[in-house]
Design a protein around this motif. Sequence first.
Motif, PDB file in Angstrom:
ATOM      1  N   LYS A 180       0.952  -1.651  -0.339  1.00  0.00           N
ATOM      2  CA  LYS A 180      -0.057  -0.036   0.403  1.00  0.00           C
ATOM      3  C   LYS A 180       0.677   1.254  -0.237  1.00  0.00           C
ATOM      4  CE  LYS A 180      -4.366  -0.033  -0.279  1.00  0.00           C
ATOM      5  NZ  LYS A 180      -5.959   0.367   0.566  1.00  0.00           N
ATOM      6  N   TRP A 240      -0.968   6.540   2.876  1.00  0.00           N
ATOM      7  CA  TRP A 240      -2.000   5.608   3.749  1.00  0.00           C
ATOM      8  C   TRP A 240      -3.731   6.069   3.299  1.00  0.00           C
ATOM      9  CZ3 TRP A 240      -0.404   1.298   5.908  1.00  0.00           C
ATOM     10  CH2 TRP A 240       1.457   1.512   5.989  1.00  0.00           C
ATOM     11  N   ASP A 287      -6.791   1.910   6.268  1.00  0.00           N
ATOM     12  CA  ASP A 287      -5.325   1.513   6.855  1.00  0.00           C
ATOM     13  C   ASP A 287      -4.833   1.441   7.687  1.00  0.00           C
ATOM     14  OD1 ASP A 287      -5.104   0.295   4.017  1.00  0.00           O
ATOM     15  OD2 ASP A 287      -4.351   2.841   2.820  1.00  0.00           O
TER      16      ASP A 287
END
Length: 403
Positions: free
Chosen positions: A297, A303, A307
Amino acid sequence: MKLEIIPDEFVKAAKVLQEIQAHGFEAYFVGGSVRDALLNQPIHDVDIATSAYPEEIKQIFNRTIDVGIEHGTVLVLVGEEQYEITTFRTESTYQDFRRPDTVTFVRSLKEDLKRRDFTINALAMDVDGKIIDLFDGTLDLEQKIIRAVGNPKERFHEDALRMMRGLRFASQLDFTIEGETLSAISEFHSLLGKISVERIAVEFIKLLLGKNRRAALLPFVETECYQYCPGLKQYGEALLNFLDLPNRQLETDNQAWTLLLHSIGLKENELRPFLKSWKQSNQMIHEVQLLVFGLNKRLQGDWQVMDLFNLGLDAVLSVENLLYYYDQKSKLEEAKERYSSLPIHNRKQLAITGNDLLDYFNKKPGKWLGDMIEMLETAVVNGQIANDKELLIVYAKDIIDEE
Ligand code: ATP
Ligand code: MG
């Protein structure tokens, strides 16, 4: 040769050696602690070898525990400290390439040192700091060389785990494996197939966490040892990607597995079987899965709020720290701030429970309930709705009415 400044750990243990000697036996410090003292590195456990038999040791000391008496090891408790005291021994006829068939206690230090794996591990030290070096281990320490004691082929044939140990010491100490020792590893690498995964895993993780993992990974690939490690058989080439990452030392097991798995390019659904084959715990597997997911990711961008929530702060920061290996800047402070400003940090903090929903909607429990909680949780975390019971009920009612 003499160790001029004797580290405290040995000074503390000196009375144990003296006590054994007072009873007419020989006793020495041996193994890793002597090696590490000569390298000026921190010492872990101080191991003691003696000509006294286990029964004799038990008579000398009041408080002892039989930890491995069949191998000659007795644990001696002195004040707060404990020491493993092992009788000088030889090992013979390793028919299964891993455990000696018979262990014979002997009265000679030389015989005991001869059965040890590498010259740098076959050093002994007496109570005054005098080094007993029968196999030029101190020279190998100076030259930073891992060399088997005696004939490497025989030694790896006796116990194949030694090959993995050699590689892990190369990484931990930043040493080079001596030529004949290395070619014996190449020749006998397949004997690793006889060794239990658990024992290989211990060495492999130490190798990954060492100061110079590259110094070990290259020979690990070249000697084809990797082929006899779980799940790596097809990944010789891919392991070289891992080797190409910056060689900075890794901090945790989890981080090591994460970088390895990411480098060899395993898919999400392959992570668990891989780590299972390495006999890792479910807890560890779960944590590593989160880290690999997080790393993927984060390498793609920033982020998302969800997440941060799903990974938790520790995993988020761990991933941030891993970005270094991919030439990207970590944003530790920003991640911490964003994490702390999440409306909730776990499901327990949600202002509504499954029971509340069951009561209110008067429906039977079922899949709908888990789905609903998840939707509410996502909405709260994303800031779409306040974490307030009344509001959440209304929100849930809208969803149900729409269905
Ligand atoms: P560490 O700092 O990781 O504990 P160590 O050298 O002390 O390194 P141990 O596994 O604690 O390693 O073993 C202690 C000593 O026992 C070694 O230094 C070596 O002399 C001997 N030894 C351990 N395993 C083997 C083996 N498989 N074959 C021969 N000798 C071994
Ligand atoms: Mg040790």
